[in-house]
Design an enzyme around this catalytic site. Structure first.
Site, PDB file in Angstrom:
ATOM      1  N   LYS A 295      -8.441   7.360   4.914  1.00 20.56           N
ATOM      2  CA  LYS A 295      -9.491   6.650   5.665  1.00 20.56           C
ATOM      3  C   LYS A 295      -8.877   5.877   6.835  1.00 20.56           C
ATOM      4  O   LYS A 295      -9.312   6.008   7.975  1.00 20.56           O
ATOM      5  CB  LYS A 295     -10.258   5.696   4.728  1.00 20.56           C
ATOM      6  CG  LYS A 295     -10.902   6.394   3.542  1.00 20.56           C
ATOM      7  CD  LYS A 295     -11.671   5.438   2.634  1.00 20.56           C
ATOM      8  CE  LYS A 295     -10.833   4.400   1.939  1.00 20.56           C
ATOM      9  NZ  LYS A 295      -9.886   4.925   0.939  1.00 20.56           N
TER      10      LYS A 295
ATOM     11  N   ARG B 168     -18.154  -0.705  -1.733  1.00 17.13           N
ATOM     12  CA  ARG B 168     -17.327  -0.134  -2.787  1.00 17.13           C
ATOM     13  C   ARG B 168     -17.981  -0.232  -4.156  1.00 17.13           C
ATOM     14  O   ARG B 168     -17.396   0.214  -5.144  1.00 17.13           O
ATOM     15  CB  ARG B 168     -16.029  -0.908  -2.823  1.00 17.13           C
ATOM     16  CG  ARG B 168     -14.798  -0.044  -2.691  1.00 17.13           C
ATOM     17  CD  ARG B 168     -13.679  -1.009  -2.445  1.00 17.13           C
ATOM     18  NE  ARG B 168     -12.401  -0.483  -2.660  1.00 17.13           N
ATOM     19  CZ  ARG B 168     -11.533  -0.306  -1.662  1.00 17.13           C
ATOM     20  NH1 ARG B 168     -11.880  -0.504  -0.431  1.00 17.13           N
ATOM     21  NH2 ARG B 168     -10.327   0.081  -1.955  1.00 17.13           N
TER      22      ARG B 168
ATOM     23  N   ARG C  76       3.674   5.854   0.937  1.00 19.78           N
ATOM     24  CA  ARG C  76       3.187   5.197   2.161  1.00 19.78           C
ATOM     25  C   ARG C  76       4.084   4.008   2.529  1.00 19.78           C
ATOM     26  O   ARG C  76       4.517   3.246   1.673  1.00 19.78           O
ATOM     27  CB  ARG C  76       1.750   4.692   1.947  1.00 19.78           C
ATOM     28  CG  ARG C  76       1.253   3.835   3.107  1.00 19.78           C
ATOM     29  CD  ARG C  76      -0.235   3.628   3.095  1.00 19.78           C
ATOM     30  NE  ARG C  76      -0.717   2.965   1.890  1.00 19.78           N
ATOM     31  CZ  ARG C  76      -1.996   2.751   1.638  1.00 19.78           C
ATOM     32  NH1 ARG C  76      -2.923   3.169   2.487  1.00 19.78           N
ATOM     33  NH2 ARG C  76      -2.361   2.145   0.529  1.00 19.78           N
TER      34      ARG C  76
ATOM     35  N   ARG D 142       3.287  -1.395   0.487  1.00 17.43           N
ATOM     36  CA  ARG D 142       2.258  -2.365   0.106  1.00 17.43           C
ATOM     37  C   ARG D 142       2.425  -2.734  -1.366  1.00 17.43           C
ATOM     38  O   ARG D 142       2.787  -1.889  -2.180  1.00 17.43           O
ATOM     39  CB  ARG D 142       0.865  -1.737   0.318  1.00 17.43           C
ATOM     40  CG  ARG D 142       0.148  -2.260   1.537  1.00 17.43           C
ATOM     41  CD  ARG D 142      -1.079  -1.489   1.883  1.00 17.43           C
ATOM     42  NE  ARG D 142      -2.103  -1.397   0.837  1.00 17.43           N
ATOM     43  CZ  ARG D 142      -3.293  -0.826   1.017  1.00 17.43           C
ATOM     44  NH1 ARG D 142      -3.600  -0.291   2.194  1.00 17.43           N
ATOM     45  NH2 ARG D 142      -4.165  -0.766   0.044  1.00 17.43           N
TER      46      ARG D 142
ATOM     47  N   ARG E 203      -6.077   1.635  -9.436  1.00 18.11           N
ATOM     48  CA  ARG E 203      -7.017   1.694  -8.305  1.00 18.11           C
ATOM     49  C   ARG E 203      -7.878   2.954  -8.388  1.00 18.11           C
ATOM     50  O   ARG E 203      -9.062   2.938  -8.058  1.00 18.11           O
ATOM     51  CB  ARG E 203      -6.242   1.668  -6.979  1.00 18.11           C
ATOM     52  CG  ARG E 203      -5.714   0.271  -6.647  1.00 18.11           C
ATOM     53  CD  ARG E 203      -4.626   0.305  -5.602  1.00 18.11           C
ATOM     54  NE  ARG E 203      -5.079   0.766  -4.310  1.00 18.11           N
ATOM     55  CZ  ARG E 203      -4.269   1.228  -3.357  1.00 18.11           C
ATOM     56  NH1 ARG E 203      -2.960   1.272  -3.558  1.00 18.11           N
ATOM     57  NH2 ARG E 203      -4.749   1.618  -2.209  1.00 18.11           N
TER      58      ARG E 203
HETATM   59  P1  AP5 Z   1      -4.257   5.991   4.385  1.00 22.40           P
HETATM   60  O1  AP5 Z   1      -4.954   6.467   5.605  1.00 22.40           O
HETATM   61  O2  AP5 Z   1      -3.508   4.702   4.464  1.00 22.40           O
HETATM   62  O3  AP5 Z   1      -5.267   6.026   3.137  1.00 22.40           O
HETATM   63  P2  AP5 Z   1      -6.563   5.178   2.847  1.00 22.40           P
HETATM   64  O4  AP5 Z   1      -7.644   6.096   2.421  1.00 22.40           O
HETATM   65  O5  AP5 Z   1      -6.857   4.239   3.986  1.00 22.40           O
HETATM   66  O6  AP5 Z   1      -6.050   4.410   1.556  1.00 22.40           O
HETATM   67  P3  AP5 Z   1      -6.012   2.874   1.173  1.00 22.40           P
HETATM   68  O7  AP5 Z   1      -5.020   2.742   0.050  1.00 22.40           O
HETATM   69  O8  AP5 Z   1      -5.765   1.970   2.343  1.00 22.40           O
HETATM   70  O9  AP5 Z   1      -7.427   2.675   0.649  1.00 22.40           O
HETATM   71  P4  AP5 Z   1      -7.923   1.757  -0.382  1.00 22.40           P
HETATM   72  O10 AP5 Z   1      -9.340   2.052  -0.297  1.00 22.40           O
HETATM   73  O11 AP5 Z   1      -7.357   1.780  -1.744  1.00 22.40           O
HETATM   74  O12 AP5 Z   1      -7.349   0.330   0.100  1.00 22.40           O
HETATM   75  P5  AP5 Z   1      -8.003  -0.863   0.886  1.00 22.40           P
HETATM   76  O13 AP5 Z   1      -7.014  -1.345   1.842  1.00 22.40           O
HETATM   77  O14 AP5 Z   1      -9.371  -0.518   1.358  1.00 22.40           O
HETATM   78  O15 AP5 Z   1      -3.244   7.151   3.924  1.00 22.40           O
HETATM   79  C1  AP5 Z   1      -2.433   6.984   2.767  1.00 22.40           C
HETATM   80  C2  AP5 Z   1      -1.082   7.705   2.998  1.00 22.40           C
HETATM   81  O16 AP5 Z   1      -1.334   9.099   3.124  1.00 22.40           O
HETATM   82  C3  AP5 Z   1      -0.343   7.274   4.271  1.00 22.40           C
HETATM   83  O17 AP5 Z   1       1.026   7.198   4.003  1.00 22.40           O
HETATM   84  C4  AP5 Z   1      -0.647   8.401   5.292  1.00 22.40           C
HETATM   85  O18 AP5 Z   1       0.422   8.569   6.189  1.00 22.40           O
HETATM   86  C5  AP5 Z   1      -0.795   9.612   4.358  1.00 22.40           C
HETATM   87  N1  AP5 Z   1      -1.763  10.589   4.866  1.00 22.40           N
HETATM   88  C6  AP5 Z   1      -2.975  10.348   5.436  1.00 22.40           C
HETATM   89  N2  AP5 Z   1      -3.593  11.499   5.762  1.00 22.40           N
HETATM   90  C7  AP5 Z   1      -2.746  12.504   5.367  1.00 22.40           C
HETATM   91  C8  AP5 Z   1      -2.830  13.930   5.425  1.00 22.40           C
HETATM   92  N3  AP5 Z   1      -3.902  14.563   5.946  1.00 22.40           N
HETATM   93  N4  AP5 Z   1      -1.797  14.639   4.900  1.00 22.40           N
HETATM   94  C9  AP5 Z   1      -0.689  14.002   4.381  1.00 22.40           C
HETATM   95  N5  AP5 Z   1      -0.576  12.647   4.296  1.00 22.40           N
HETATM   96  C10 AP5 Z   1      -1.598  11.916   4.782  1.00 22.40           C
HETATM   97  O19 AP5 Z   1      -8.213  -1.930  -0.277  1.00 22.40           O
HETATM   98  C11 AP5 Z   1      -7.136  -2.608  -0.872  1.00 22.40           C
HETATM   99  C12 AP5 Z   1      -7.676  -3.601  -1.905  1.00 22.40           C
HETATM  100  O20 AP5 Z   1      -8.516  -4.571  -1.270  1.00 22.40           O
HETATM  101  C13 AP5 Z   1      -8.554  -3.003  -3.007  1.00 22.40           C
HETATM  102  O21 AP5 Z   1      -7.789  -2.478  -4.076  1.00 22.40           O
HETATM  103  C14 AP5 Z   1      -9.374  -4.221  -3.418  1.00 22.40           C
HETATM  104  O22 AP5 Z   1      -8.627  -5.092  -4.225  1.00 22.40           O
HETATM  105  C15 AP5 Z   1      -9.627  -4.909  -2.100  1.00 22.40           C
HETATM  106  N6  AP5 Z   1     -10.868  -4.449  -1.438  1.00 22.40           N
HETATM  107  C16 AP5 Z   1     -10.965  -3.813  -0.240  1.00 22.40           C
HETATM  108  N7  AP5 Z   1     -12.247  -3.554   0.058  1.00 22.40           N
HETATM  109  C17 AP5 Z   1     -12.978  -4.038  -0.975  1.00 22.40           C
HETATM  110  C18 AP5 Z   1     -14.367  -4.048  -1.254  1.00 22.40           C
HETATM  111  N8  AP5 Z   1     -15.282  -3.526  -0.397  1.00 22.40           N
HETATM  112  N9  AP5 Z   1     -14.772  -4.591  -2.422  1.00 22.40           N
HETATM  113  C19 AP5 Z   1     -13.887  -5.138  -3.277  1.00 22.40           C
HETATM  114  N10 AP5 Z   1     -12.562  -5.157  -3.079  1.00 22.40           N
HETATM  115  C20 AP5 Z   1     -12.097  -4.612  -1.930  1.00 22.40           C
END
Ligand code: AP5
Length: 216
Positions: free
Chosen positions: A13, A88, A127, A160, A171
Protein backbone atom coordinates in the site's frame (compact mmCIF):
# COMPACT_ATOMS: atom_id res chain seq x y z
CA UNK A 1 -11.17 11.16 -6.33
CA UNK A 2 -11.59 9.37 -3.00
CA UNK A 3 -9.79 6.06 -2.76
CA UNK A 4 -9.24 3.50 -0.02
CA UNK A 5 -6.34 1.04 -0.35
CA UNK A 6 -7.28 -2.19 1.40
CA UNK A 7 -4.86 -5.04 1.87
CA UNK A 8 -2.90 -6.94 4.48
CA UNK A 9 0.29 -5.64 6.03
CA UNK A 10 2.97 -5.84 3.34
CA UNK A 11 0.55 -5.77 0.39
CA UNK A 12 2.47 -2.75 -0.93
CA UNK A 13 0.00 0.00 0.00
CA UNK A 14 2.69 2.48 1.04
CA UNK A 15 4.91 1.54 -1.91
CA UNK A 16 2.16 2.32 -4.43
CA UNK A 17 0.63 5.30 -2.65
CA UNK A 18 3.12 7.94 -3.79
CA UNK A 19 2.59 7.26 -7.49
CA UNK A 20 -1.21 7.14 -7.14
CA UNK A 21 -1.31 10.35 -5.13
CA UNK A 22 0.90 12.13 -7.65
CA UNK A 23 -1.01 10.83 -10.68
CA UNK A 24 -4.40 11.93 -9.37
CA UNK A 25 -3.30 15.00 -7.40
CA UNK A 26 -4.68 13.77 -4.07
CA UNK A 27 -3.01 13.58 -0.64
CA UNK A 28 -1.73 10.23 0.58
CA UNK A 29 -3.10 9.81 4.09
CA UNK A 30 -1.56 6.89 5.98
CA UNK A 31 -2.76 6.29 9.54
CA UNK A 32 0.40 4.25 10.20
CA UNK A 33 2.63 7.17 9.12
CA UNK A 34 0.65 9.68 11.20
CA UNK A 35 0.83 7.41 14.25
CA UNK A 36 4.58 6.76 13.84
CA UNK A 37 5.24 10.51 13.52
CA UNK A 38 3.34 11.02 16.79
CA UNK A 39 5.30 8.24 18.50
CA UNK A 40 8.59 9.85 17.36
CA UNK A 41 7.45 13.28 18.53
CA UNK A 42 6.34 11.87 21.90
CA UNK A 43 2.84 13.38 21.69
CA UNK A 44 -0.05 12.24 23.87
CA UNK A 45 -1.51 10.44 20.84
CA UNK A 46 1.81 8.70 20.18
CA UNK A 47 2.08 7.62 23.82
CA UNK A 48 -1.44 6.15 23.68
CA UNK A 49 -0.74 4.32 20.40
CA UNK A 50 2.75 2.97 20.94
CA UNK A 51 2.13 -0.22 22.93
CA UNK A 52 -0.62 -1.33 20.52
CA UNK A 53 1.62 -0.72 17.51
CA UNK A 54 4.64 -2.49 18.97
CA UNK A 55 2.50 -5.58 19.65
CA UNK A 56 0.94 -5.47 16.17
CA UNK A 57 -2.52 -4.81 17.61
CA UNK A 58 -4.92 -2.13 16.44
CA UNK A 59 -4.99 1.26 18.12
CA UNK A 60 -8.49 1.77 19.64
CA UNK A 61 -11.15 3.07 17.24
CA UNK A 62 -11.90 6.23 19.24
CA UNK A 63 -8.24 7.31 19.05
CA UNK A 64 -8.08 6.68 15.30
CA UNK A 65 -11.41 8.36 14.59
CA UNK A 66 -10.47 11.51 16.50
CA UNK A 67 -7.18 11.68 14.61
CA UNK A 68 -8.79 11.11 11.19
CA UNK A 69 -11.64 13.52 11.84
CA UNK A 70 -8.99 16.21 12.32
CA UNK A 71 -7.01 15.11 9.26
CA UNK A 72 -10.08 15.10 7.01
CA UNK A 73 -10.84 18.65 8.08
CA UNK A 74 -7.58 19.90 6.58
CA UNK A 75 -7.77 21.85 3.33
CA UNK A 76 -5.84 19.41 1.13
CA UNK A 77 -8.39 16.63 1.80
CA UNK A 78 -11.40 18.63 0.60
CA UNK A 79 -11.19 17.49 -3.03
CA UNK A 80 -10.08 13.93 -2.57
CA UNK A 81 -7.67 11.60 -0.78
CA UNK A 82 -5.98 8.25 -0.83
CA UNK A 83 -6.40 6.37 2.45
CA UNK A 84 -3.74 3.82 3.32
CA UNK A 85 -4.41 1.78 6.45
CA UNK A 86 -7.79 3.34 7.21
CA UNK A 87 -10.48 2.24 7.85
CA UNK A 88 -9.38 -0.99 9.48
CA UNK A 89 -12.47 -2.10 11.38
CA UNK A 90 -16.20 -2.07 10.60
CA UNK A 91 -16.87 0.62 13.27
CA UNK A 92 -14.17 2.80 11.63
CA UNK A 93 -15.78 2.27 8.20
CA UNK A 94 -19.23 3.11 9.53
CA UNK A 95 -17.97 6.27 11.21
CA UNK A 96 -16.12 7.31 8.05
CA UNK A 97 -19.21 6.71 5.93
CA UNK A 98 -21.29 8.91 8.23
CA UNK A 99 -18.69 11.68 8.12
CA UNK A 100 -18.44 11.56 4.33
CA UNK A 101 -22.21 11.52 3.82
CA UNK A 102 -22.48 14.61 6.03
CA UNK A 103 -19.89 16.42 3.92
CA UNK A 104 -21.18 14.98 0.61
CA UNK A 105 -17.83 13.37 -0.22
CA UNK A 106 -18.58 9.74 -1.15
CA UNK A 107 -15.84 7.14 -1.59
CA UNK A 108 -15.26 6.33 -5.28
CA UNK A 109 -13.47 3.01 -4.96
CA UNK A 110 -11.94 0.58 -2.48
CA UNK A 111 -8.98 -1.23 -4.02
CA UNK A 112 -8.28 -4.63 -2.51
CA UNK A 113 -4.63 -5.58 -3.01
CA UNK A 114 -4.31 -9.37 -3.35
CA UNK A 115 -1.13 -11.08 -2.15
CA UNK A 116 -0.57 -14.34 -0.28
CA UNK A 117 0.63 -14.74 3.30
CA UNK A 118 4.04 -16.26 2.51
CA UNK A 119 4.87 -13.32 0.25
CA UNK A 120 3.82 -10.67 2.79
CA UNK A 121 5.88 -12.27 5.55
CA UNK A 122 8.94 -12.18 3.26
CA UNK A 123 8.22 -8.59 2.27
CA UNK A 124 7.77 -7.33 5.83
CA UNK A 125 10.65 -9.12 7.51
CA UNK A 126 12.98 -7.80 4.76
CA UNK A 127 11.60 -4.25 4.73
CA UNK A 128 13.91 -1.40 5.71
CA UNK A 129 12.57 2.12 6.28
CA UNK A 130 14.46 5.42 6.18
CA UNK A 131 14.48 7.30 9.50
CA UNK A 132 14.94 10.54 7.56
CA UNK A 133 12.36 10.62 4.75
CA UNK A 134 10.34 7.44 5.34
CA UNK A 135 11.38 5.83 2.01
CA UNK A 136 10.85 2.08 1.95
CA UNK A 137 13.34 -0.55 0.70
CA UNK A 138 13.60 -4.32 0.78
CA UNK A 139 16.82 -6.20 1.46
CA UNK A 140 16.25 -8.52 -1.55
CA UNK A 141 13.49 -7.01 -3.75
CA UNK A 142 14.55 -3.36 -3.62
CA UNK A 143 17.93 -2.98 -1.88
CA UNK A 144 19.55 0.43 -1.39
CA UNK A 145 22.76 1.12 -3.33
CA UNK A 146 24.73 1.42 -0.08
CA UNK A 147 23.84 -0.98 2.69
CA UNK A 148 21.83 0.74 5.46
CA UNK A 149 21.80 4.16 3.74
CA UNK A 150 18.83 5.79 2.02
CA UNK A 151 19.55 6.62 -1.62
CA UNK A 152 17.05 9.50 -1.54
CA UNK A 153 18.17 11.50 1.52
CA UNK A 154 21.22 9.73 2.99
CA UNK A 155 19.26 8.81 6.16
CA UNK A 156 19.71 5.63 8.14
CA UNK A 157 17.67 2.56 7.13
CA UNK A 158 16.19 0.56 9.99
CA UNK A 159 13.77 -2.30 10.51
CA UNK A 160 10.40 -1.12 11.87
CA UNK A 161 9.77 -2.36 15.44
CA UNK A 162 6.65 -4.20 14.25
CA UNK A 163 8.39 -5.99 11.36
CA UNK A 164 9.87 -8.84 13.42
CA UNK A 165 8.42 -12.20 12.38
CA UNK A 166 6.34 -12.82 15.54
CA UNK A 167 4.74 -9.35 15.40
CA UNK A 168 4.12 -9.71 11.64
CA UNK A 169 2.24 -12.97 12.25
CA UNK A 170 0.07 -11.25 14.87
CA UNK A 171 -0.60 -8.33 12.49
CA UNK A 172 -1.79 -10.78 9.85
CA UNK A 173 -4.10 -12.48 12.35
CA UNK A 174 -5.45 -9.09 13.44
CA UNK A 175 -6.02 -8.25 9.76
CA UNK A 176 -7.99 -11.47 9.21
CA UNK A 177 -10.09 -10.93 12.30
CA UNK A 178 -10.75 -7.18 12.25
CA UNK A 179 -10.11 -5.83 8.75
CA UNK A 180 -11.20 -8.59 6.35
CA UNK A 181 -14.88 -8.01 7.27
CA UNK A 182 -14.49 -4.67 5.44
CA UNK A 183 -14.34 -6.59 2.17
CA UNK A 184 -17.98 -7.59 2.58
CA UNK A 185 -18.88 -4.13 3.88
CA UNK A 186 -17.57 -2.41 0.73
CA UNK A 187 -18.58 -5.21 -1.66
CA UNK A 188 -22.15 -4.69 -0.45
CA UNK A 189 -21.85 -1.02 -1.43
CA UNK A 190 -20.52 -1.87 -4.89
CA UNK A 191 -17.19 -0.15 -4.20
CA UNK A 192 -14.74 -3.09 -4.03
CA UNK A 193 -12.27 -3.68 -6.89
CA UNK A 194 -9.48 -6.26 -6.84
CA UNK A 195 -5.93 -5.80 -7.99
CA UNK A 196 -3.28 -8.52 -8.21
CA UNK A 197 -0.49 -7.05 -6.03
CA UNK A 198 2.25 -9.50 -7.03
CA UNK A 199 4.88 -8.77 -9.69
CA UNK A 200 7.13 -5.76 -10.13
CA UNK A 201 6.26 -2.54 -8.32
CA UNK A 202 5.78 -0.82 -11.70
CA UNK A 203 3.45 -3.54 -13.01
CA UNK A 204 1.30 -3.45 -9.88
CA UNK A 205 1.20 0.35 -10.13
CA UNK A 206 0.11 0.19 -13.77
CA UNK A 207 -2.75 -2.17 -12.86
CA UNK A 208 -3.90 0.15 -10.07
CA UNK A 209 -3.77 3.28 -12.23
CA UNK A 210 -5.77 1.51 -14.98
CA UNK A 211 -8.55 0.67 -12.51
CA UNK A 212 -8.57 4.18 -11.07
CA UNK A 213 -8.79 5.70 -14.57
CA UNK A 214 -11.95 3.61 -15.14
CA UNK A 215 -13.66 4.98 -12.04
CA UNK A 216 -12.29 8.54 -12.30
P1 AP5 B 1 4.83 -1.59 1.90
O1 AP5 B 1 4.41 -0.80 0.72
O2 AP5 B 1 5.60 -0.90 2.97
O3 AP5 B 1 3.57 -2.39 2.49
P2 AP5 B 1 2.26 -1.86 3.18
O4 AP5 B 1 1.09 -2.54 2.57
O5 AP5 B 1 2.24 -0.35 3.23
O6 AP5 B 1 2.48 -2.50 4.62
P3 AP5 B 1 2.47 -1.88 6.08
O7 AP5 B 1 3.19 -2.86 6.96
O8 AP5 B 1 2.99 -0.47 6.14
O9 AP5 B 1 0.97 -1.89 6.38
P4 AP5 B 1 0.28 -2.05 7.66
O10 AP5 B 1 -1.09 -1.89 7.21
O11 AP5 B 1 0.53 -3.23 8.51
O12 AP5 B 1 0.98 -0.92 8.58
P5 AP5 B 1 0.54 0.53 9.00
O13 AP5 B 1 1.73 1.37 8.93
O14 AP5 B 1 -0.70 0.95 8.28
O15 AP5 B 1 5.69 -2.84 1.37
C1 AP5 B 1 6.23 -3.79 2.28
C2 AP5 B 1 7.58 -4.30 1.73
O16 AP5 B 1 7.33 -4.99 0.51
C3 AP5 B 1 8.59 -3.20 1.41
O17 AP5 B 1 9.87 -3.62 1.79
C4 AP5 B 1 8.50 -3.02 -0.13
O18 AP5 B 1 9.74 -2.63 -0.67
C5 AP5 B 1 8.12 -4.45 -0.57
N1 AP5 B 1 7.27 -4.46 -1.76
C6 AP5 B 1 6.22 -3.64 -2.05
N2 AP5 B 1 5.67 -3.96 -3.23
C7 AP5 B 1 6.39 -5.03 -3.70
C8 AP5 B 1 6.29 -5.83 -4.89
N3 AP5 B 1 5.35 -5.60 -5.82
N4 AP5 B 1 7.16 -6.86 -5.02
C9 AP5 B 1 8.14 -7.09 -4.07
N5 AP5 B 1 8.26 -6.36 -2.93
C10 AP5 B 1 7.39 -5.35 -2.75
O19 AP5 B 1 0.10 0.31 10.51
C11 AP5 B 1 1.03 0.05 11.53
C12 AP5 B 1 0.29 -0.05 12.87
O20 AP5 B 1 -0.37 1.18 13.17
C13 AP5 B 1 -0.82 -1.10 12.94
O21 AP5 B 1 -0.33 -2.39 13.24
C14 AP5 B 1 -1.69 -0.53 14.06
O22 AP5 B 1 -1.12 -0.78 15.32
C15 AP5 B 1 -1.63 0.95 13.80
N6 AP5 B 1 -2.70 1.43 12.89
C16 AP5 B 1 -2.54 1.99 11.67
N7 AP5 B 1 -3.73 2.31 11.13
C17 AP5 B 1 -4.66 1.94 12.04
C18 AP5 B 1 -6.08 1.99 12.05
N8 AP5 B 1 -6.79 2.52 11.02
N9 AP5 B 1 -6.72 1.49 13.13
C19 AP5 B 1 -6.04 0.99 14.17
N10 AP5 B 1 -4.70 0.90 14.23
C20 AP5 B 1 -4.00 1.38 13.17
Amino acid sequence: MRVILLGPPGAGKGTQAGRIAETFGIPHISTGDILRANVRAGTELGTKARSFMDAGDLVPDDVILGMMGDRLGEDDAKDGFLFDGFPRTVPQAEALEKLLIESDQPIDVVLRMLVDTKEVVQRLTGRRTCTGCGAVYHVDYDPPQTDGVCGKCGGELVQRDDDSEDVVLNRLEVYRRSTEPLEEFYWGRGLLRDVEAVGSVDDVGDRIIAILREVE
